[in-house]
Design a protein around this motif. Structure first.
Motif, mmCIF file in Angstrom:
data_model
loop_
_atom_site.group_PDB
_atom_site.id
_atom_site.type_symbol
_atom_site.label_atom_id
_atom_site.label_comp_id
_atom_site.label_asym_id
_atom_site.label_seq_id
_atom_site.Cartn_x
_atom_site.Cartn_y
_atom_site.Cartn_z
ATOM 1 N N CYS A 43 0.683 -1.295 -0.337
ATOM 2 C CA CYS A 43 0.667 -0.354 -0.319
ATOM 3 C C CYS A 43 0.516 1.420 0.101
ATOM 4 N N THR A 45 1.111 3.631 2.191
ATOM 5 C CA THR A 45 1.024 4.201 3.364
ATOM 6 C C THR A 45 2.155 3.051 3.495
ATOM 7 N N HIS A 66 -0.678 -4.952 5.552
ATOM 8 C CA HIS A 66 -2.228 -5.181 5.535
ATOM 9 C C HIS A 66 -3.451 -5.538 5.039
ATOM 10 N N GLU A 67 -3.160 -5.742 3.395
ATOM 11 C CA GLU A 67 -4.220 -6.312 2.246
ATOM 12 C C GLU A 67 -3.768 -7.920 1.956
ATOM 13 N N GLU A 131 -9.576 -4.544 0.867
ATOM 14 C CA GLU A 131 -9.114 -3.711 1.809
ATOM 15 C C GLU A 131 -9.283 -1.740 0.989
HETATM 16 ZN ZN ZN Z 1 -3.407 0.111 3.114
#
Ligand code: ZN
Length: 338
Positions: A43, A45, A66-67, A131
């Motif tokens: 991501c 971020t 986190h994905e 996500e």
């Molecule tokens: Zn993300």
């Protein structure tokens, strides 16, 4: 149980430093599931945290992934709705690893399901978009209250800009995306979007946009002052500006306040879907899966690179360049897509 290969995890341990460590694989607790990670998206971020450590706000070491999508290899004694062998989308920071342990119970202030079962038809490479897609649905519909037929202008054609454009198109309104980079613009067109190759720092809205009339909603998918100023110039009187892309920590932006006042413009913030309370945020995940399952959103042209976990530093170098779009980590696969 899971001793097929060592359990590696790629952790952020310092500025621009990712380290591959081997971690003991623990059995899931009563309300946990253990998944073998099949794919995890990088991501924007993650890249920002990698480059800046969010000005010292991160607790290190940290697994940024986190994905991710994984196959369940073990479930805790009190888990009855998830079974071994199923594929699930996980939410939480654990995805840059061979295995991820997912706690199912939410601890406020989080408001997202931590593990969601996937239908077979959604591929691993599509599933990593669940996500980010959920974030886009939350932003456009829960926050900006996008209505049928509304005209939307998206500034920035990175992965999130393209996903926002595709989600906005579902209402049947005109959606135009502005992206100066030719390769990104081409990928956005392949994904089914109308693209103008324009730099948002231009003084006036691009001519193609003016021809359609001022947009009801302008989405800033990138957190820059230029995109905010461009949004203010482009949006119709009484329209909305959605601040989707995050700005560097501590940023202060200036705007001609009378533009908001006299033209009745609303500026709307939005955050990660799980940061908002309410059932609508929970609904964004199954909705995102359904959009992929029913092929209402085509994410395939957005994946530009796939790397193996051991090449994660290389993957981040590619992810921060404009020549890439979505970079995916697959613990044991390495290839570059055309
Ligand atoms: Zn993300």
């Amino acid at each position: 149980m899971c001793s097929r290969r060592p359990a590696r995890a790629a952790l952020l341990t310092g500025k621009e430093r990712l380290e591959l460590v081997e971690q003991p694989l623990s059995e899931p607790g009563p309300r946990e599931v253990l998944v073998e990670v099949l794919a995890c998206g990088v991501c924007a971020t993650d890249v920002r945290k990698f480059l800046t450590l969010d000005n010292g706000m991160l607790e290190l070491p940290m697994n940024l992934g986190h994905e991710y999508v994984g196959r369940v290899v073990a479930v805790g004694s009190s888990v009855d709705h998830i079974v071994v062998g199923e594929r699930i989308v996980g939410d939480g920071y654990a995805g840059y690893a061979d295995y991820a342990l997912i706690p199912l119970d939410l601890k406020p202030p989080l408001h997202v399901p931590r593990a969601i079962t996937l239908p077979d038809e959604v591929t691993d490479e599509e599933a990593i978009y669940v996500e980010p897609l959920a974030d886009c649905l939350h932003a456009l519909y829960s926050r900006a209250h996008l209505m049928p037929g509304e005209h939307v202008f998206v500034i920035g054609g990175g992965v999130m800009g393209q996903l926002l454009g595709l989600c906005a198109q579902l209402t049947g309104g005109e959606v135009i995306l502005a992206e100066p980079n030719e390769a990104r613009g081409k990928a956005a067109r392949n994904a089914g979007l109308s693209v103008i190759q324009a730099c948002v720092a231009e003084t006036n809205p691009p001519a193609e946009l003016s021809a359609l009339g001022p947009p009801d909603l302008v989405v800033c998918s990138i957190g820059t002052e230029a995109s905010l100023q461009a949004a203010l110039k482009a949006v119709r009187n009484g329209g909305r500006i959605l601040v989707f892309g995050g700005f560097p920590k501590g940023s202060v932006q200036t705007a001609a306040i009378n533009e908001l006042h006299y033209r009745e413009i609303s500026v709307i913030g939005t955050h990660w879907v799980g940061a908002s309370a309410g059932t609508y945020s929970l609904n964004c995940y199954p909705a995102a899966i359904r959009l992929l399952h029913k092929k209402l959103i085509n994410v395939r042209p957005m994946t530009s690179h796939v790397f193996e976990l051991r090449d994660i530093t290389k993957a981040f170098a590619v992810a921060r360049s404009l020549s890439s779009l979505k970079v995916i980590i697959k613990p044991n696969v390495s290839r570059r897509l055309a």
